[in-house]
Design a protein around this motif. Structure first.
Motif, mmCIF file in Angstrom:
data_model
loop_
_atom_site.group_PDB
_atom_site.id
_atom_site.type_symbol
_atom_site.label_atom_id
_atom_site.label_comp_id
_atom_site.label_asym_id
_atom_site.label_seq_id
_atom_site.Cartn_x
_atom_site.Cartn_y
_atom_site.Cartn_z
ATOM 1 N N THR A 72 0.535 -1.246 -0.393
ATOM 2 C CA THR A 72 -0.452 0.017 -0.069
ATOM 3 C C THR A 72 1.001 1.270 0.270
ATOM 4 O O THR A 72 1.153 1.824 1.171
ATOM 5 C CB THR A 72 -0.839 0.255 1.408
ATOM 6 N N MET A 73 1.710 1.276 -1.006
ATOM 7 C CA MET A 73 2.306 2.061 -1.509
ATOM 8 C C MET A 73 1.081 4.299 -1.309
ATOM 9 O O MET A 73 -0.064 4.343 -1.535
ATOM 10 C CB MET A 73 2.852 2.653 -2.719
ATOM 11 N N GLY B 244 0.023 4.627 1.691
ATOM 12 C CA GLY B 244 -1.163 4.767 2.378
ATOM 13 C C GLY B 244 -1.387 3.122 3.304
ATOM 14 O O GLY B 244 -0.363 2.454 3.229
#
Ligand code: CA
Ligand code: CA
Length: 246
Positions: free
Chosen positions: A159-160, A162
């Motif tokens: 989850t880049m 976030g």
């Protein structure tokens, strides 16, 4: 010209290059877009594409943002767009990476915490899903509230920009200028100092947030990443410039 003069010229050129080297620059003037409003890529200085899932990317004329083509990104929820470049590292004290880009929302925004996100990452692989670690910055664009800075580690979440894994460095600081549909310029810097990596970002040249990551494990970066959090919306960006000093 005598050879010795070339030598002098080369020395000055080298000296100037030590000040700031351009790592990446994209004004989308020679860009081509392929795909649809839901899934596509833009090929220009970078290969812009969806990170966590497919995104739509178009090239548009946006006179409010500037002359020539700009890139318009259509985000589904929890998506990101990214491009890679030759890796740069913060090796020595004083090493600094600066990122600048211009952006404009074509439509008025509703309030959303962290509704605009951007950062530099070291991505592991390229494909449908990428993963990596880096520094992410966020703000609620509608209200200007809560400018933040986090370290986003490389975890199995993929989850880049976030997810549940980012480690706050500046957790929802002061209030910055709200975004309407006018153009803005965002600048952020990562600088290696004796006490860690200093991270700072500005909106329209007004400082929004700054902090220090004393335990930085992120020293190499090869990707610019941008997203809108959980929102479904579009944003136009242009003139992405990344420099490294020295
Ligand atoms: Ca342009
Ligand atoms: Ca993450």
């Amino acid at each position: 010209m005598k050879p010795s003069l070339f030598g002098v010229t080369a020395l000055f050129t080298c000296s100037a290059a030590l000040q700031a080297n351009t790592v990446f620059q994209d004004d989308f003037s020679k860009a081509n877009a392929t795909g649809s409003e839901k899934a596509g890529t833009v090929e220009s200085s970078g290969n812009w594409q969806g990170g966590r899932s497919a995104v739509g990317v178009d090239l548009v004329a946006d006179p409010a943002l500037g002359a020539g083509q700009s890139m318009q990104i259509h985000f589904p929820p929890n998506a990101s767009v990214y491009t890679t470049f030759e890796p740069v590292s913060l090796e020595n004290v004083g090493d600094k990476i600066e990122v600048k880009f211009r952006c404009r929302f074509p439509t008025e925004q509703g309030p959303a915490i962290s509704g605009l996100r951007f950062g530099l990452y070291n991505v592991e692989d390229e494909g449908k899903t990428i993963n990596g670690s880096g520094y992410m910055m966020t703000i609620d664009p509608a209200t200007g509230k809560g400018p933040s800075i986090s370290f986003d580690p490389n975890t199995s979440e993929k989850t880049m920009l976030g997810g549940s894994d980012p480690v706050p460095i500046v957790a929802f600081g002061g209030t910055a200028k709200p975004f309407g549909t006018e153009a803005h310029i965002i600048t952020f810097t990562l600088e290696k100092a004796a006490d860690g990596v200093h991270i700072a970002w500005s909106l329209d040249n007004v400082p929004s947030a700054q902090g220090v990551d004393a335990n930085s494990s992120a020293t190499t970066f090869n990707a610019f990443v941008l997203g809108l959090g959980g929102r479904t919306d579009s944003i136009n960006i242009d003139d992405v410039v990344i420099t490294k000093t020295p």
